[in-house]
Design a protein around this motif. Structure first.
Motif, PDB file in Angstrom:
ATOM      1  N   ALA A 118     -31.892   6.805  65.014  1.00  0.00           N
ATOM      2  CA  ALA A 118     -31.539   7.356  66.318  1.00  0.00           C
ATOM      3  C   ALA A 118     -30.706   6.341  67.094  1.00  0.00           C
ATOM      4  N   ASN A 119     -31.072   5.094  66.987  1.00  0.00           N
ATOM      5  CA  ASN A 119     -30.339   4.011  67.663  1.00  0.00           C
ATOM      6  C   ASN A 119     -28.891   3.932  67.144  1.00  0.00           C
ATOM      7  N   VAL A 120     -28.747   3.976  65.832  1.00  0.00           N
ATOM      8  CA  VAL A 120     -27.402   3.911  65.229  1.00  0.00           C
ATOM      9  C   VAL A 120     -26.587   5.107  65.706  1.00  0.00           C
ATOM     10  N   SER A 121     -27.215   6.291  65.754  1.00  0.00           N
ATOM     11  CA  SER A 121     -26.516   7.516  66.136  1.00  0.00           C
ATOM     12  C   SER A 121     -26.007   7.428  67.586  1.00  0.00           C
ATOM     13  N   VAL A 122     -26.856   6.966  68.504  1.00  0.00           N
ATOM     14  CA  VAL A 122     -26.422   6.842  69.905  1.00  0.00           C
ATOM     15  C   VAL A 122     -25.296   5.818  70.015  1.00  0.00           C
ATOM     16  N   LYS A 123     -25.408   4.722  69.277  1.00  0.00           N
ATOM     17  CA  LYS A 123     -24.370   3.681  69.342  1.00  0.00           C
ATOM     18  C   LYS A 123     -23.041   4.191  68.785  1.00  0.00           C
ATOM     19  N   LYS A 124     -23.119   5.237  67.951  1.00  0.00           N
ATOM     20  CA  LYS A 124     -21.883   5.834  67.414  1.00  0.00           C
ATOM     21  C   LYS A 124     -21.288   6.825  68.419  1.00  0.00           C
ATOM     22  N   GLY A 125     -21.982   7.068  69.551  1.00  0.00           N
ATOM     23  CA  GLY A 125     -21.480   7.987  70.569  1.00  0.00           C
ATOM     24  C   GLY A 125     -22.098   9.377  70.480  1.00  0.00           C
ATOM     25  N   GLU A 126     -23.086   9.559  69.574  1.00  0.00           N
ATOM     26  CA  GLU A 126     -23.690  10.890  69.411  1.00  0.00           C
ATOM     27  C   GLU A 126     -24.874  11.062  70.383  1.00  0.00           C
ATOM     28  N   TRP A 127     -25.325  12.297  70.542  1.00  0.00           N
ATOM     29  CA  TRP A 127     -26.513  12.604  71.360  1.00  0.00           C
ATOM     30  C   TRP A 127     -27.288  13.696  70.636  1.00  0.00           C
ATOM     31  N   ASP A 128     -27.932  13.315  69.526  1.00  0.00           N
ATOM     32  CA  ASP A 128     -28.567  14.277  68.637  1.00  0.00           C
ATOM     33  C   ASP A 128     -30.078  14.168  68.814  1.00  0.00           C
ATOM     34  N   ARG A 129     -30.708  15.129  69.482  1.00  0.00           N
ATOM     35  CA  ARG A 129     -32.154  15.041  69.716  1.00  0.00           C
ATOM     36  C   ARG A 129     -32.941  15.836  68.689  1.00  0.00           C
ATOM     37  N   LYS A 130     -32.296  16.775  68.033  1.00  0.00           N
ATOM     38  CA  LYS A 130     -33.003  17.646  67.072  1.00  0.00           C
ATOM     39  C   LYS A 130     -33.349  16.913  65.772  1.00  0.00           C
ATOM     40  N   THR A 131     -32.370  16.160  65.241  1.00  0.00           N
ATOM     41  CA  THR A 131     -32.575  15.475  63.954  1.00  0.00           C
ATOM     42  C   THR A 131     -33.736  14.484  64.015  1.00  0.00           C
ATOM     43  N   PHE A 132     -33.941  13.939  65.224  1.00  0.00           N
ATOM     44  CA  PHE A 132     -34.886  12.827  65.296  1.00  0.00           C
ATOM     45  C   PHE A 132     -36.251  13.192  65.880  1.00  0.00           C
ATOM     46  N   VAL A 133     -36.645  14.456  65.766  1.00  0.00           N
ATOM     47  CA  VAL A 133     -37.995  14.836  66.201  1.00  0.00           C
ATOM     48  C   VAL A 133     -38.988  14.113  65.296  1.00  0.00           C
ATOM     49  N   GLY A 134     -39.956  13.462  65.891  1.00  0.00           N
ATOM     50  CA  GLY A 134     -40.863  12.631  65.098  1.00  0.00           C
ATOM     51  C   GLY A 134     -42.278  13.159  64.998  1.00  0.00           C
ATOM     52  N   ALA A 135     -43.195  12.248  64.651  1.00  0.00           N
ATOM     53  CA  ALA A 135     -44.611  12.597  64.533  1.00  0.00           C
ATOM     54  C   ALA A 135     -45.427  11.561  65.283  1.00  0.00           C
ATOM     55  N   GLU A 136     -46.575  12.007  65.825  1.00  0.00           N
ATOM     56  CA  GLU A 136     -47.452  11.057  66.519  1.00  0.00           C
ATOM     57  C   GLU A 136     -48.412  10.416  65.526  1.00  0.00           C
ATOM     58  N   VAL A 137     -48.837   9.208  65.842  1.00  0.00           N
ATOM     59  CA  VAL A 137     -49.848   8.572  64.984  1.00  0.00           C
ATOM     60  C   VAL A 137     -51.263   8.859  65.513  1.00  0.00           C
ATOM     61  N   TYR A 138     -51.363   9.234  66.782  1.00  0.00           N
ATOM     62  CA  TYR A 138     -52.653   9.539  67.417  1.00  0.00           C
ATOM     63  C   TYR A 138     -53.419  10.569  66.583  1.00  0.00           C
ATOM     64  N   LYS A 139     -54.675  10.260  66.304  1.00  0.00           N
ATOM     65  CA  LYS A 139     -55.577  11.118  65.510  1.00  0.00           C
ATOM     66  C   LYS A 139     -55.170  11.267  64.040  1.00  0.00           C
ATOM     67  N   LYS A 140     -54.167  10.527  63.604  1.00  0.00           N
ATOM     68  CA  LYS A 140     -53.801  10.556  62.189  1.00  0.00           C
ATOM     69  C   LYS A 140     -54.655   9.514  61.445  1.00  0.00           C
ATOM     70  N   THR A 141     -54.684   9.660  60.137  1.00  0.00           N
ATOM     71  CA  THR A 141     -55.484   8.733  59.331  1.00  0.00           C
ATOM     72  C   THR A 141     -54.584   7.625  58.776  1.00  0.00           C
ATOM     73  N   LEU A 142     -54.999   6.385  59.074  1.00  0.00           N
ATOM     74  CA  LEU A 142     -54.278   5.226  58.519  1.00  0.00           C
ATOM     75  C   LEU A 142     -55.127   4.624  57.404  1.00  0.00           C
ATOM     76  N   GLY A 143     -54.561   4.518  56.234  1.00  0.00           N
ATOM     77  CA  GLY A 143     -55.246   3.875  55.104  1.00  0.00           C
ATOM     78  C   GLY A 143     -54.752   2.442  54.989  1.00  0.00           C
ATOM     79  N   ILE A 144     -55.669   1.484  55.159  1.00  0.00           N
ATOM     80  CA  ILE A 144     -55.270   0.069  55.098  1.00  0.00           C
ATOM     81  C   ILE A 144     -55.724  -0.511  53.758  1.00  0.00           C
TER      82      ILE A 144
END
Ligand SMILES: NC(=O)C1=CN([C@@H]2O[C@H](COP(=O)(O)OP(=O)(O)OC[C@H]3O[C@@H](n4cnc5c(N)ncnc54)[C@H](O)[C@@H]3O)[C@@H](O)[C@H]2O)C=CC1
Ligand SMILES: O=C(O)C(=O)COP(=O)(O)O
Length: 526
Positions: A118-144
């Motif tokens: 997303a950082n590279v995309s903005v620095k290229k002059g783009e404003w793309d919010r759809k491609t970079f929809v993410g996921a939350e870690v809250y309540k997810k399972t982390l295996g260490i």
């Protein structure tokens, strides 16, 4: 003055410490052949992960006493080869813990929110919010995988972010896992249930390709894996294929099978993979910590003191060292003494750790006893690192026993050496202000501090012996500093322990054994 070679970038704080005791040359980016050519001049080598210290380099380092790794992983050092050559290898087990743990967390979040792309995309002059929809870690399972220092800190931070924690580490207890807030499970279950997997284990023959095509196939298609531990724990080709085929959602890697990363399929994957150039320990704070920690240890070893985090001296951690330090010298002195009393080739050394020393923590005292025993044969070539190997190679059998019931002193050490010329034993303890005392020689109770030159006799306890021996030594111009007799019964057998100012002149031992009543005489240099 000693010479230290620093062959990777190290914080100035470390160089300043080394400069107090040595000439320091900083030469980074050396090719193996260049390093081999110059290493013979140096007493110490200080490195990070950039220098591979191979057997060839160790063999060329004929003056090397210590290799200091300003960081945790020593997989770039041939530690067994260093051990065989008596070179102590030290690291900084805690200096970069926080830095590495924070990097793993940063990678997890960056991967979940596509921050790098997303950082590279903005620095290229783009404003793309759809491609970079993410996921939350809250309540997810982390295996260490690996609940050591870094894994534990990752757990604490992830817990605070509301993650559910699973842990896999065959070497920690369920109680410890619970303390960290992790449910201890087997690797298979962790792999199948985790939304995120983070690796915090060393690279060993057991962990090489621990994550491979088979394990990747068991992961959730939404799962992401983070490796800020060591390259080669994940099979990179299998990982690239798994992400491309949608078998898992993504990966964040800080470490690689071969560094710097060369041509690789990993580079051709878009936002579902993040690659950093082994930055886990690269914080200002961690670099100061590790540089100081390791430089201090190099300085100490060059000054003849023990190192607090030697990876090739079994059982000698910093806390243990602090406790055992005074006893280490006792063990060495007793080993040296009993070896000289036994004379000839020692075949068996019985070491009894008594009183408060009768714990597993006292293991380094066994090594120190062997170092003392071998000193006459090997002089400065024997040290805490190679003493056990040297003893084994000489066919010396070592039997250790622990007896907590012996309470004459808080802690005492009893050594019995059997060699081609017979068996002798000595006991010692620390008295008063931790001063070494010999408390028994060949079964006769005495109480003398050891001195550089000593004479021991086995004789009959009868009038006149001490006088005769004194006159004889006087006639050879030997000055007696102190003398003590140990006996079990009056007019029975006795041992005399004399501290003398100079080495005993040649031939005098034979004269001593001619004195009526004296059966045996031994002289030692400690
Ligand atoms: N990316 C970077 O710049 C850095 C990477 N590291 C690496 O991180 C790793 C972990 O470091 P620390 O937490 O300080 O080490 P640690 O020694 O405190 O913890 C390692 C844990 O791994 C466990 N373990 C060993 N073999 C295992 C196996 N086969 N399966 C599961 N668990 C196993 C051990 O029981 C231990 O609890 C090391 O490989 C180190 O080299 C460390 C610092 C910076
Ligand atoms: O400490 C470790 O194990 C690391 O991997 C850090 O490596 P580095 O010192 O940054 O080359």
């Amino acid at each position: 003055m000693s010479k230290v070679l620093v062959s990777d970038p190290i914080d100035q704080a470390g160089i300043d410490i080394l400069s107090q005791v040595a000439t320091v040359d900083v030469k980074t980016g050396l090719k193996p052949a260049e390093l081999i050519e110059i290493i013979g001049e140096y007493d110490a080598l200080m490195i990070r992960s950039g220098t591979r210290v191979t057997q060839e380099i160790i063999e060329a380092g004929t003056q090397l006493k210590i290799i200091g790794r300003a960081g945790v992983g020593v997989d770039n050092v041939d530690v067994p080869a260093a051990t065989r050559h008596g070179i102590v290898v030290v690291n900084s087990p805690e200096g970069n813990t926080i830095a590495a743990a924070e990097h793993a967390i940063a990678m997890m979040l960056a991967l979940s929110r596509h921050i790098p792309d997303a950082n590279v995309s903005v620095k290229k002059g783009e404003w793309d919010r759809k491609t970079f929809v993410g996921a939350e870690v809250y309540k997810k399972t982390l295996g260490i995988v690996g609940l050591g220092k870094i894994g534990s800190h990752v757990a604490a931070v992830a817990k605070a972010m509301g993650m559910k924690l699973l842990g896999y580490d065959p070497f920690i207890s369920t109680e410890r896992a619970e303390q960290i807030g992790c449910q201890l499970v087997d690797l298979d279950l962790l792999i199948q249930q985790a939304d995120y997997i983070t690796l915090h284990i060393p690279k060993t023959s057991e962990t090489a390709h621990l994550i491979n095509a088979k394990t990747l196939a068991k992961m959730k298609p939404t799962a992401r894996i983070i490796n800020c531990a060591r390259g080669g724990i994940i099979d990179e080709a299998a990982l690239a294929a798994a992400i491309k085929e949608g078998k898992i959602a993504g990966a964040a890697l800080d470490v690689f099978e071969s560094e710097p990363l060369a041509e690789s399929d990993l580079r051709s994957i878009g936002k579902d993979i993040i690659l950093t150039p082994h930055l886990g320990a690269s914080t200002a704070e961690a670099q100061v910590n590790v540089a100081i920690d390791v430089a201090e240890q190099i300085r100490d070893v060059l000054l003849g003191l023990p190192a607090r985090s030697a990876v090739n001296i079994p059982g000698l951690g910093p806390d243990v060292l602090e406790e055992l330090k005074p006893y280490m010298q006792l063990a060495e002195t007793l080993g040296n003494l009993v070896g000289q009393l036994a004379g000839g080739r020692v075949e068996l050394l019985n070491i009894r750790l008594q009183g408060e020393l009768a714990t597993n923590k006292s293991q380094p005292l066994v090594v120190a006893s062997l170092k003392g025993l071998l000193y006459q044969a090997l002089r400065e070539r024997v040290n805490y690192v190679n003493a056990s190997i040297e003893a084994k190679e000489r066919g010396i059998r070592v039997i250790e026993t622990r007896d907590a019931s012996v309470r004459d002193y808080a802690g005492s050490l009893h050594l019995e050496a059997t060699g081609t010329l017979g068996t002798h034993c000595v006991t010692g303890a620390l008295l008063g202000d931790k001063e070494i005392h010999l408390t028994d020689v060949d079964g006769f109770p005495i109480n003398v501090p050891p001195s550089k030159y000593m004479l021991f006799t086995l004789h009959r306890d009868m009038p006149g012996i001490i006088g005769k021996l004194g006159s004889l030594l006087g006639s050879f111009n030997v000055n007696i500093a102190s003398m003590q007799v140990g006996r079990k019964i009056v007019r029975g057998d006795a041992v005399m322990a004399l501290s003398i100012d100079d080495p005993l002149p040649e031939g005098i031992l034979d004269e001593i054994t001619k004195v009526p009543g004296i059966r045996d005489a031994y002289t030692v240099t400690l």
